[in-house]
Design an enzyme around this catalytic site. Structure first.
Site, short mmCIF file in Angstrom:
data_model
loop_
_atom_site.label_atom_id
_atom_site.label_comp_id
_atom_site.label_asym_id
_atom_site.label_seq_id
_atom_site.Cartn_x
_atom_site.Cartn_y
_atom_site.Cartn_z
N LYS A 51 53.21 39.57 47.69
CA LYS A 51 52.44 38.87 46.65
C LYS A 51 50.95 39.15 46.72
O LYS A 51 50.26 39.12 45.70
CB LYS A 51 52.70 37.37 46.73
CG LYS A 51 54.14 37.00 46.38
CD LYS A 51 54.43 35.52 46.57
CE LYS A 51 53.89 34.72 45.41
NZ LYS A 51 54.41 33.32 45.44
N ASP A 89 52.55 30.47 39.72
CA ASP A 89 52.94 29.42 40.65
C ASP A 89 52.24 28.10 40.35
O ASP A 89 52.86 27.03 40.36
CB ASP A 89 52.64 29.84 42.10
CG ASP A 89 53.66 30.82 42.65
OD1 ASP A 89 54.80 30.81 42.15
OD2 ASP A 89 53.32 31.58 43.57
#
Length: 284
Positions: free
Chosen positions: A77, A114
């Site tokens: 990520k 997120d």
């Protein structure tokens, strides 16, 4: 969708997937597979196990193989930011990306959903939640915590208290996000909950196979909203104890579901619903 970020698959069957290592545990294929079936979309979403040393090579190949995008998970990520052609402001601020769009011109667009998923989960599960009701307390200072901090500040939380076993990581987040953050020593984590209106576990502590979260909850107010990013088990020891104390609780599964929706819409052209049928499918 009609803007220049809308992927145009090479074939009539668009492909997407989740890139990580390991990846067999991911529930994303069940999640996206449920939506594809529900909406009758001729597409596929697959797990893509990729070692860090192969990440750049795989990213170059996927668009040529009919992929319109991908999710990215541990351990890629952060690394993905250096490989993308375009990075959204929120992904740059958080320092990680979880959603890729392969543009028609072959460029890779990286975003982080997120924080969006975190807030959308709370608003769906606890519509009465008010971000300005009082301080938020965050346990943990990893990538997930950074997304939570960014989303809470953007939502209007006036003060965020943060603690981490390695204090320097919490200090780094404060340095980047500013004066509304207050860092607490790990040994004082229980004190951090005093007066907190929102409490978040952004660590893996309490997850199946991990160590338990040992933060005393004596100072927790029954007026607090408590949420745990861990969703295996769905009811973590933190949530069980918080519920016993009268708190409103929100489990972590909804964040997984909501963060997936923007990517699905970009890749497959349909904004999906997050409902109980979806939860059951992902938990099955």
């Amino acid at each position: 969708m009609s803007d220049d970020l809308t992927p145009k698959p090479l074939s009539d069957i668009p492909l997407a997937g989740v890139i990580g290592m390991p990846i067999a545990h991911s529930r994303s294929p069940q999640l996206h597979g449920h939506w594809l079936k529900r909406y009758g979309i001729r597409g596929h979403y697959v797990p893509l196990p990729v070692m860090p040393e192969h990440l750049a090579e795989v990213l170059r190949v996927l668009p040529r193989a009919g992929f319109v995008g991908a999710n990215v998970t541990i351990p890629h990520k952060e690394a993905i930011l250096a490989l993308a052609d375009f990075v959204t402001d929120r992904a740059a601020l958080i320092g990680a990306a979880n959603t890729l769009i392969f543009r028609p011109d072959g460029k890779i667009h990286a975003d982080n959903t997120d924080g969006y998923g975190f807030i959308a989960n709370i608003r769906q599960s606890a519509p009465e939640w008010q971000p300005d009701a009082g301080p938020a307390a965050i346990i943990g200072a990893g990538g997930a915590a950074r997304a939570v901090v960014a989303s809470l500040l953007d939502s209007g939380v006036k003060e965020i208290r943060i603690t981490n076993r390695t204090r320097i990581r919490a200090e780094q987040i404060k340095a980047e996000f500013g004066a509304r953050l207050v860092v607490y020593d790990w040994a004082q984590a229980g004190n951090m909950l005093d007066g907190a209106a929102t409490v978040v576990n952004a660590t893996s502590l309490g997850m199946e196979g991990k160590h338990p979260l040992r933060v005393p909850l004596d100072a927790l107010s029954p007026d607090s909203l408590v949420t745990d990013l861990v969703y295996a088990p769905l009811m973590t020891p933190l949530l069980i104890e918080a519920q016993h104390r009268g708190c409103k609780i929100v489990d972590g599964l909804g964040m997984l579901l909501h963060q997936a929706a923007p990517g699905f819409e970009r890749w497959f052209g349909r904004r999906p619903e997050i409902d109980e049928d979806l939860r059951r499918a992902v938990l099955a």
